[in-house]
Design a protein around this motif. Structure first.
Motif, PDB file in Angstrom:
ATOM      1  N   ILE A 135     -11.793   2.351  -6.145  1.00 49.06           N
ATOM      2  CA  ILE A 135     -12.472   3.536  -6.065  1.00 49.06           C
ATOM      3  C   ILE A 135     -12.276   4.363  -7.088  1.00 49.06           C
ATOM      4  O   ILE A 135     -13.153   5.157  -7.694  1.00 49.06           O
ATOM      5  N   VAL A 136     -10.796   4.584  -7.350  1.00 52.12           N
ATOM      6  CA  VAL A 136     -10.476   5.661  -8.314  1.00 52.12           C
ATOM      7  C   VAL A 136     -10.375   5.008  -9.735  1.00 52.12           C
ATOM      8  O   VAL A 136     -10.022   5.611 -10.640  1.00 52.12           O
ATOM      9  N   GLY A 137     -10.728   3.651  -9.961  1.00 55.46           N
ATOM     10  CA  GLY A 137     -10.483   3.085 -11.221  1.00 55.46           C
ATOM     11  C   GLY A 137      -9.226   2.820 -11.902  1.00 55.46           C
ATOM     12  O   GLY A 137      -8.828   2.851 -12.788  1.00 55.46           O
ATOM     13  N   LEU A 138      -8.264   2.254 -10.907  1.00 51.71           N
ATOM     14  CA  LEU A 138      -6.957   1.806 -11.240  1.00 51.71           C
ATOM     15  C   LEU A 138      -7.243   0.092 -11.305  1.00 51.71           C
ATOM     16  O   LEU A 138      -7.668  -0.267 -10.034  1.00 51.71           O
ATOM     17  N   ALA A 139      -6.543  -0.644 -12.139  1.00 55.17           N
ATOM     18  CA  ALA A 139      -6.489  -1.839 -12.246  1.00 55.17           C
ATOM     19  C   ALA A 139      -5.825  -2.413 -11.143  1.00 55.17           C
ATOM     20  O   ALA A 139      -4.773  -2.024 -10.830  1.00 55.17           O
ATOM     21  N   PRO A 140      -6.134  -3.487 -10.605  1.00 57.38           N
ATOM     22  CA  PRO A 140      -5.258  -4.144  -9.540  1.00 57.38           C
ATOM     23  C   PRO A 140      -3.858  -4.675  -9.646  1.00 57.38           C
ATOM     24  O   PRO A 140      -2.808  -4.448  -9.203  1.00 57.38           O
ATOM     25  N   ARG A 141      -3.614  -4.757 -11.412  1.00 55.16           N
ATOM     26  CA  ARG A 141      -2.502  -5.447 -11.893  1.00 55.16           C
ATOM     27  C   ARG A 141      -1.407  -4.027 -11.867  1.00 55.16           C
ATOM     28  O   ARG A 141      -0.169  -4.274 -11.934  1.00 55.16           O
ATOM     29  N   LEU A 142      -1.692  -2.965 -11.669  1.00 53.64           N
ATOM     30  CA  LEU A 142      -0.894  -1.850 -11.668  1.00 53.64           C
ATOM     31  C   LEU A 142      -0.326  -1.456 -10.360  1.00 53.64           C
ATOM     32  O   LEU A 142       0.523  -0.683 -10.120  1.00 53.64           O
ATOM     33  N   ILE A 143      -0.452  -2.447  -9.165  1.00 54.42           N
ATOM     34  CA  ILE A 143      -0.162  -2.153  -7.677  1.00 54.42           C
ATOM     35  C   ILE A 143       1.301  -2.048  -7.822  1.00 54.42           C
ATOM     36  O   ILE A 143       1.998  -1.208  -7.012  1.00 54.42           O
ATOM     37  N   ASN A 144       2.288  -2.684  -8.646  1.00 54.09           N
ATOM     38  CA  ASN A 144       3.690  -2.593  -8.466  1.00 54.09           C
ATOM     39  C   ASN A 144       4.311  -1.862  -9.707  1.00 54.09           C
ATOM     40  O   ASN A 144       5.327  -2.088  -9.836  1.00 54.09           O
TER      41      ASN A 144
END
Length: 323
Positions: free
Chosen positions: A135-144
């Motif tokens: 929703i806020v435009g953060l790539a899933p790869r940044l989750i960790n």
């Protein structure tokens, strides 16, 4: 349900200091319409951030009333406030210092959901975090990833995702773009506008940048030394500023066209100390038009014309470009 999600009446927040009582917020009153944005603007130290924190009761107000959805939340006990915090959130100014450096992006966003026990299942929680990141435009790869590994824009997106995690109605945006580069500022502002439209959010947008507040806000309130000295719809305020301080602020906005340059209003002197303030116009020591009445009596915020409120003894003289 009222049209105004928030109504603030005579809000005061004082601090005791060795030199006397500091009047950070001194009798502020305003309302915010449901789904609208009120821009709160003024110099550093004028009390705008303290106002936002007092509304959320992150700082306990000295006195006044705060009505949220028609109920005075200053009467709420801790348990009631904890429940209400799902509806009222804040996006902080500095996206780095407001994030726990020991926690990953995923854990930061999940934290309010876990604390409020909204989702128990681990897989469902992870899906919700990924949804908020999208929703806020953060790539899933940044989750960790960790905050120190990201730039300012991405950090602020984490802060926004965290604020959205509890699905609030009202968000205080405390200078959310002032620490960012200009190009990133535009991205974050557009994101906040899109979120407001899609999620029917209401914002109190605190800033010192009038160009930003004009673009972003439906209404604008101008603060000076703990008081609101002018409030109007954004377009009206810029077309017809009445208070001399508002005129000076607007005249300082850079204009790219030489032919349409505004005449610059230069303020003299320094901002008055907010400690043990006398009962006079707070702006009078710096005002080119101050007279004896201004130095003896504080003007009240009155409705000069429909929707346009001004705290100035000489509002008639200063309106419509008169000097």
């Amino acid at each position: 349900m009222t049209d105004n999600i928030l109504e603030v009446k005579e809000l005061k927040k004082y601090f005791s200091t060795p030199k006397g009582t500091l009047h950070a917020v001194d009798g502020v009153s305003f309302s915010v319409g449901r789904g609208k944005t009120l821009g709160l603007v003024g110099e550093s130290g004028c009390g705008k951030s303290t106002t936002g924190r007092a509304i959320l009761r992150l700082l306990e107000p000295t006195s006044g009333e705060i009505f949220f959805n028609g109920e005075n939340i200053l009467k709420y006990e801790k348990k009631q406030m904890r429940k209400l915090r799902k509806e009222m959130q804040i996006i902080f100014q500095d996206p780095f210092s407001s994030l726990d450096p020991r926690m990953s992006v995923g854990k930061i966003i999940a934290e309010p959901i876990i604390i409020n026990k909204l989702i128990q299942d681990k897989d469902v929680l992870e899906n919700r975090v990924c949804e908020l990141m999208e929703i806020v435009g953060l790539a899933p790869r940044l989750i960790n990833s960790y905050p120190h590994e990201l730039d300012g824009g991405r950090r602020q997106r984490i802060g926004i995702a965290r604020a959205l995690a509890l699905e609030p109605q009202f968000i205080v945006c405390d200078e959310p773009v002032s620490a960012l580069d200009v190009s990133i500022q535009a991205q974050i502002l557009n994101l906040l506008k899109t979120l407001q439209r899609d999620m029917k959010l209401t914002y109190l947008f605190i800033t010192h940048n009038l160009s930003v507040v004009n673009y972003f806000s439906d209404d604008i309130a101008v603060m000076y030394l703990g008081t609101i000295i002018e409030k109007a719809p954004a377009e009206v305020l810029f077309d017809n500023p009445i208070h001399p301080y508002t005129k000076a602020l607007i005249s300082a906005i850079p204009v790219p066209e030489l032919r349409n340059r505004r005449e610059r209003v230069v303020l003299r002197g320094e901002i008055t100390s907010p400690i043990d303030l006398p009962d006079n116009c707070r702006f009078s020591p710096r005002c080119n038009y101050a007279r004896d009445l201004c130095r003896e009596c504080q003007p009240k915020l009155i409705e000069y014309e429909p929707g346009h409120f001004v705290a100035c003894h000489d509002a008639d003289i200063h309106s419509h470009g008169s000097d």
